[in-house]
Motif scaffolding. Structure first.
Motif, PDB file in Angstrom:
ATOM      1  N   GLN A  34       0.831  -1.205   0.000  1.00 52.30           N
ATOM      2  CA  GLN A  34       0.000   0.000   0.000  1.00 52.30           C
ATOM      3  C   GLN A  34       0.869   1.261   0.000  1.00 52.30           C
ATOM      4  OE1 GLN A  34      -3.865  -0.269   2.322  1.00 52.30           O
ATOM      5  NE2 GLN A  34      -2.685  -1.893   3.324  1.00 52.30           N
ATOM      6  N   ALA A  35       1.966   1.212   0.745  1.00 45.66           N
ATOM      7  CA  ALA A  35       2.889   2.346   0.747  1.00 45.66           C
ATOM      8  C   ALA A  35       3.522   2.528  -0.630  1.00 45.66           C
ATOM      9  CB  ALA A  35       3.960   2.150   1.813  1.00 45.66           C
ATOM     10  N   ASP A  82      -6.021  -0.501  -0.584  1.00 45.83           N
ATOM     11  CA  ASP A  82      -5.903  -1.929  -0.331  1.00 45.83           C
ATOM     12  C   ASP A  82      -6.907  -2.744  -1.132  1.00 45.83           C
ATOM     13  OD1 ASP A  82      -7.873  -0.700   1.331  1.00 45.83           O
ATOM     14  OD2 ASP A  82      -7.940  -2.483   2.607  1.00 45.83           O
ATOM     15  N   THR A  83      -6.509  -3.979  -1.421  1.00 44.62           N
ATOM     16  CA  THR A  83      -7.434  -4.982  -1.912  1.00 44.62           C
ATOM     17  C   THR A  83      -7.679  -5.978  -0.782  1.00 44.62           C
ATOM     18  OG1 THR A  83      -5.608  -6.305  -2.824  1.00 44.62           O
ATOM     19  CG2 THR A  83      -6.705  -4.757  -4.298  1.00 44.62           C
ATOM     20  N   LEU A 139     -10.019  -9.513  -8.623  1.00 42.09           N
ATOM     21  CA  LEU A 139      -9.558  -8.579  -9.651  1.00 42.09           C
ATOM     22  C   LEU A 139      -9.003  -7.307  -9.027  1.00 42.09           C
ATOM     23  CD1 LEU A 139      -9.303  -7.655 -12.613  1.00 42.09           C
ATOM     24  CD2 LEU A 139     -11.693  -6.886 -12.483  1.00 42.09           C
ATOM     25  N   GLY A 140      -9.622  -6.873  -7.919  1.00 45.26           N
ATOM     26  CA  GLY A 140      -9.162  -5.650  -7.268  1.00 45.26           C
ATOM     27  C   GLY A 140      -9.770  -4.394  -7.841  1.00 45.26           C
ATOM     28  N   ALA A 141     -10.858  -4.530  -8.625  1.00 47.61           N
ATOM     29  CA  ALA A 141     -11.588  -3.328  -9.034  1.00 47.61           C
ATOM     30  C   ALA A 141     -12.082  -2.589  -7.801  1.00 47.61           C
ATOM     31  CB  ALA A 141     -12.768  -3.710  -9.933  1.00 47.61           C
ATOM     32  N   ASP A 142     -12.256  -3.305  -6.728  1.00 45.22           N
ATOM     33  CA  ASP A 142     -12.507  -2.768  -5.395  1.00 45.22           C
ATOM     34  C   ASP A 142     -11.156  -2.606  -4.708  1.00 45.22           C
ATOM     35  OD1 ASP A 142     -13.422  -2.201  -2.839  1.00 45.22           O
ATOM     36  OD2 ASP A 142     -14.135  -4.227  -2.438  1.00 45.22           O
ATOM     37  N   ASN A 143     -10.446  -1.499  -4.893  1.00 46.24           N
ATOM     38  CA  ASN A 143     -10.960  -0.230  -5.310  1.00 46.24           C
ATOM     39  C   ASN A 143     -10.049   0.410  -6.362  1.00 46.24           C
ATOM     40  OD1 ASN A 143     -11.749   2.853  -3.648  1.00 46.24           O
ATOM     41  ND2 ASN A 143     -13.112   1.722  -4.940  1.00 46.24           N
ATOM     42  N   VAL A 171      -6.430   6.315   0.609  1.00 45.20           N
ATOM     43  CA  VAL A 171      -6.210   5.889   1.993  1.00 45.20           C
ATOM     44  C   VAL A 171      -6.036   4.375   2.072  1.00 45.20           C
ATOM     45  CG1 VAL A 171      -7.501   7.848   2.934  1.00 45.20           C
ATOM     46  CG2 VAL A 171      -8.701   5.711   2.446  1.00 45.20           C
ATOM     47  N   PRO A 172      -5.271   3.906   3.057  1.00 47.23           N
ATOM     48  CA  PRO A 172      -5.053   2.470   3.216  1.00 47.23           C
ATOM     49  C   PRO A 172      -6.137   1.803   4.055  1.00 47.23           C
ATOM     50  CG  PRO A 172      -3.730   3.642   4.804  1.00 47.23           C
ATOM     51  CD  PRO A 172      -4.440   4.697   3.980  1.00 47.23           C
TER      52      PRO A 172
END
Length: 409
Positions: A34-35, A82-83, A139-143, A171-172
């Motif tokens: 995330q960083a 994040d996912t 997939l990680g479309a969120d977000n 934001v994480p």
């Protein structure tokens, strides 16, 4: 580069960075990826001419795209880095497949298919390009679809006929308790209202979410050797199982829908002396939500009576509250969103969201923050998919909101 290719290119670039959050970590952010994503986005924001770009020690990224319409209200867009971790691979390998009405092979080597019979919602997109994973991950479309929309918006704002100030925050750790939004310094995000882009199919709008709490229940037993265990041993694992069995088996996520709440017993770790059970409490209605919290206390007391030589203790922590308590349908944020969708010919699908978003935190902190669609389906699943036309429509709504705000006086 046309808008479709820009959105896809950005999504693939952001998806390539592993950024699963880690619910067992106490740090913010809970994962190094995330960083890394935060640093990449900050560099791109500076390259797009944003001012006051900052990445803080929590990997919260903020910045502002200054406008030339001083009468326009300052607005914001927020997305999470994040996912979700649902036990699948943290590595996302997106691909674009053409959907012609037949089952989609996500991964030939692993034999993973998206079966139309199991996912008939995809039939709306016959003849369109669809973004999917390789089936080994979400997939990680969120977000990350939202991140791609916001970054493309920032890249294209100067092509519009004027706009007001547009603030951005990434934001994480949204997936593990909206931690990043709770830590966001609002002095770095001084907008009148904001938007999350964190729900699903084309047209979805969220003005209502769960009230949410998490609960940790600790069962302390009495260990003993089997040779002398009779009437002495108290098995904490069985205490936890008895606790769970005291709840309605149908009062669970898989047995409820729409505005029905639930208890979700999510994790159990046990040894001879202690068992730790985690549970999630969800309800749209505030009174019912409070009754559910009292139910935890009542069952804990019943377990103490049943196991007098053991012990049960619990801690309930509120996570977020129903966004409707802070967001009225006549708010300017909602009005601009509805007008943008109407002008674009997108039918509104108001849904009570069976979850929460960073907007629930921001709304409770005084920034009205409705939520609208990414265009994706099946969040938190290996069968998550994102139709490219719906992805483009999400961007169009964001652009039109900025246009509407610029004409506001």
């Amino acid at each position: 580069m046309d808008v479709r290719q820009e959105l896809i290119s950005r999504f693939f670039r952001y998806a390539a960075i592993e950024s699963q959050s880690n619910g067992r970590a106490n740090s913010l952010p809970s994962s190094s990826g995330q960083a890394a994503l935060a640093a990449l986005l900050a560099d791109e924001m500076r390259g797009l001419g944003l001012e006051d770009v900052l990445v803080d020690e929590h990997a919260i990224v903020t910045g502002v795209k200054r406008g030339n319409r001083p009468q326009a209200p300052p607005i914001g867009f927020i997305a999470h880095l994040d996912t979700v971790d649902v036990g699948l691979s943290p590595s996302v390998r997106p691909q674009v497949l053409r959907f012609e009405g037949k089952d989609l092979c996500l991964n030939d080597q692993e034999g993973i298919w998206l079966w139309v019979a199991e996912h008939p919602e995809i039939l709306e997109w016959i003849g369109d390009d669809i973004i999917v994973s390789d089936g080994t991950s979400v997939l990680g479309a969120d977000n990350k679809a939202a991140i791609a929309v916001i970054m493309t918006l920032l890249a294209r704002l100067d092509q519009q006929d004027g706009h007001g100030d547009v603030f951005v925050a990434f934001v994480p750790d949204e997936e593990i308790g909206l931690r990043g939004a709770k830590a966001l310094d609002l002095s770095r995000f001084p907008c009148d209202f904001a938007y999350t882009i964190d729900c699903c199919e084309l047209g979805e709008v969220v003005l209502e979410t769960f009230n949410a709490a998490s609960c940790e229940i600790v069962f302390t037993g009495v260990s003993a050797h089997p040779m002398s265990a009779k009437e002495i041993l108290v098995n904490p694992l069985l205490m936890a199982m008895d606790f769970i069995s005291d709840f309605d088996r149908k009062d669970t996520p898989e047995c409820t829908e729409e505005r029905q709440g639930f208890f979700w017993f999510k994790d159990l770790v046990a040894n001879d002396s202690e068992a730790i059970l985690t549970a999630l409490i969800r309800d749209f209605d505030t009174d019912a939500f409070n009754r559910r919290k009292r139910r935890i206390a009542e069952v804990a007391e019943r377990m103490r009576s049943r196991y007098p030589t053991g012990n049960v203790r619990y801690q309930i922590t509120d996570t977020y509250r129903n966004i409707s308590r802070s967001l009225a349908r006549d708010d300017l944020a909602v009005a601009l969103l509805f007008k943008a969708m109407e002008q674009l010919g997108i039918e509104k699908k108001l849904i009570p969201m069976r979850g929460g978003t960073d907007g629930a935190v921001l709304s409770a902190r005084g920034i009205p923050t409705p939520n609208f669609f990414t265009g994706a389906y099946n969040f938190h699943s290996r069968y998550e998919f994102l139709p490219v036309p719906a992805f483009v429509r999400s961007l169009e709504v964001a652009i039109r909101i900025c246009q509407q705000a610029a004409s506001f006086s």
